[in-house]
Design a protein around this motif. Structure first.
Motif, PDB file in Angstrom:
ATOM      1  N   GLN A  57       0.709  -1.183  -0.196  1.00  0.00           N
ATOM      2  CA  GLN A  57       0.059  -0.045   0.088  1.00  0.00           C
ATOM      3  C   GLN A  57       1.077   1.366  -0.073  1.00  0.00           C
ATOM      4  N   GLN A  58       0.529   2.223  -0.803  1.00  0.00           N
ATOM      5  CA  GLN A  58       1.583   3.369  -0.977  1.00  0.00           C
ATOM      6  C   GLN A  58       0.856   4.524  -0.157  1.00  0.00           C
ATOM      7  N   PHE A  59       1.924   5.263   0.507  1.00  0.00           N
ATOM      8  CA  PHE A  59       1.146   6.507   1.375  1.00  0.00           C
ATOM      9  C   PHE A  59       1.495   7.757   0.100  1.00  0.00           C
ATOM     10  N   SER A  60       0.078   8.250   0.186  1.00  0.00           N
ATOM     11  CA  SER A  60       0.083   9.603  -0.628  1.00  0.00           C
ATOM     12  C   SER A  60      -0.541  10.523   0.143  1.00  0.00           C
ATOM     13  N   LEU A  61       0.113  11.666   0.076  1.00  0.00           N
ATOM     14  CA  LEU A  61      -0.423  13.033   0.504  1.00  0.00           C
ATOM     15  C   LEU A  61      -1.631  13.701   0.003  1.00  0.00           C
ATOM     16  N   ILE A  62      -2.106  14.267   0.772  1.00  0.00           N
ATOM     17  CA  ILE A  62      -3.463  15.135   0.230  1.00  0.00           C
ATOM     18  C   ILE A  62      -3.120  16.329  -0.125  1.00  0.00           C
ATOM     19  N   ASP A  63      -3.563  17.075  -1.364  1.00  0.00           N
ATOM     20  CA  ASP A  63      -3.223  18.227  -1.692  1.00  0.00           C
ATOM     21  C   ASP A  63      -4.207  19.100  -0.833  1.00  0.00           C
ATOM     22  N   GLU A  64      -3.419  20.158  -0.178  1.00  0.00           N
ATOM     23  CA  GLU A  64      -3.954  21.080   0.967  1.00  0.00           C
ATOM     24  C   GLU A  64      -4.709  22.209   0.005  1.00  0.00           C
ATOM     25  N   GLN A  65      -4.602  22.374  -1.005  1.00  0.00           N
ATOM     26  CA  GLN A  65      -5.254  23.483  -1.816  1.00  0.00           C
ATOM     27  C   GLN A  65      -6.600  22.760  -1.974  1.00  0.00           C
ATOM     28  N   GLU A  66      -6.630  21.581  -2.548  1.00  0.00           N
ATOM     29  CA  GLU A  66      -7.916  20.793  -2.886  1.00  0.00           C
ATOM     30  C   GLU A  66      -8.674  20.938  -1.662  1.00  0.00           C
TER      31      GLU A  66
END
Length: 83
Positions: A57-66
């Motif tokens: 499972q890959q860790f992905s960051l959430i875009d703060e601007q979205e």
């Protein structure tokens, strides 16, 4: 002894006796109500910990601007519905 002192001692003795009796009855009823209850043999949250330890499972960051954009849109919708 004075009758007032005897009355006072009877009231105190009666109050203490009633408190002890009530406490004993409540303790007995509590033990009876929990007689069939046992603690779980395993940790119920363990299933979530084990399933989240997937090495593929890959860790992905959430875009703060979205996120901020969605929050502002939600605010605007609520503001428009109030007016």
């Amino acid at each position: 002894m004075n009758t007032g002192v005897i009355t006072f001692l009877l009231v105190i003795f009666g109050s203490v006796s009633a408190g002890i009796a009530t406490g004993a009855i409540a303790h007995r009823m509590g033990n009876e109500s929990l007689a069939g209850i046992t603690s779980p043999q395993e940790n119920p949250t363990q299933q979530y910990v084990e399933s989240s330890n997937d090495p593929d499972q890959q860790f992905s960051l959430i875009d703060e601007q979205e996120i901020l954009k969605e929050i502002n849109e939600t605010k605007q919708r609520h503001k428009n519905t109030r007016q």
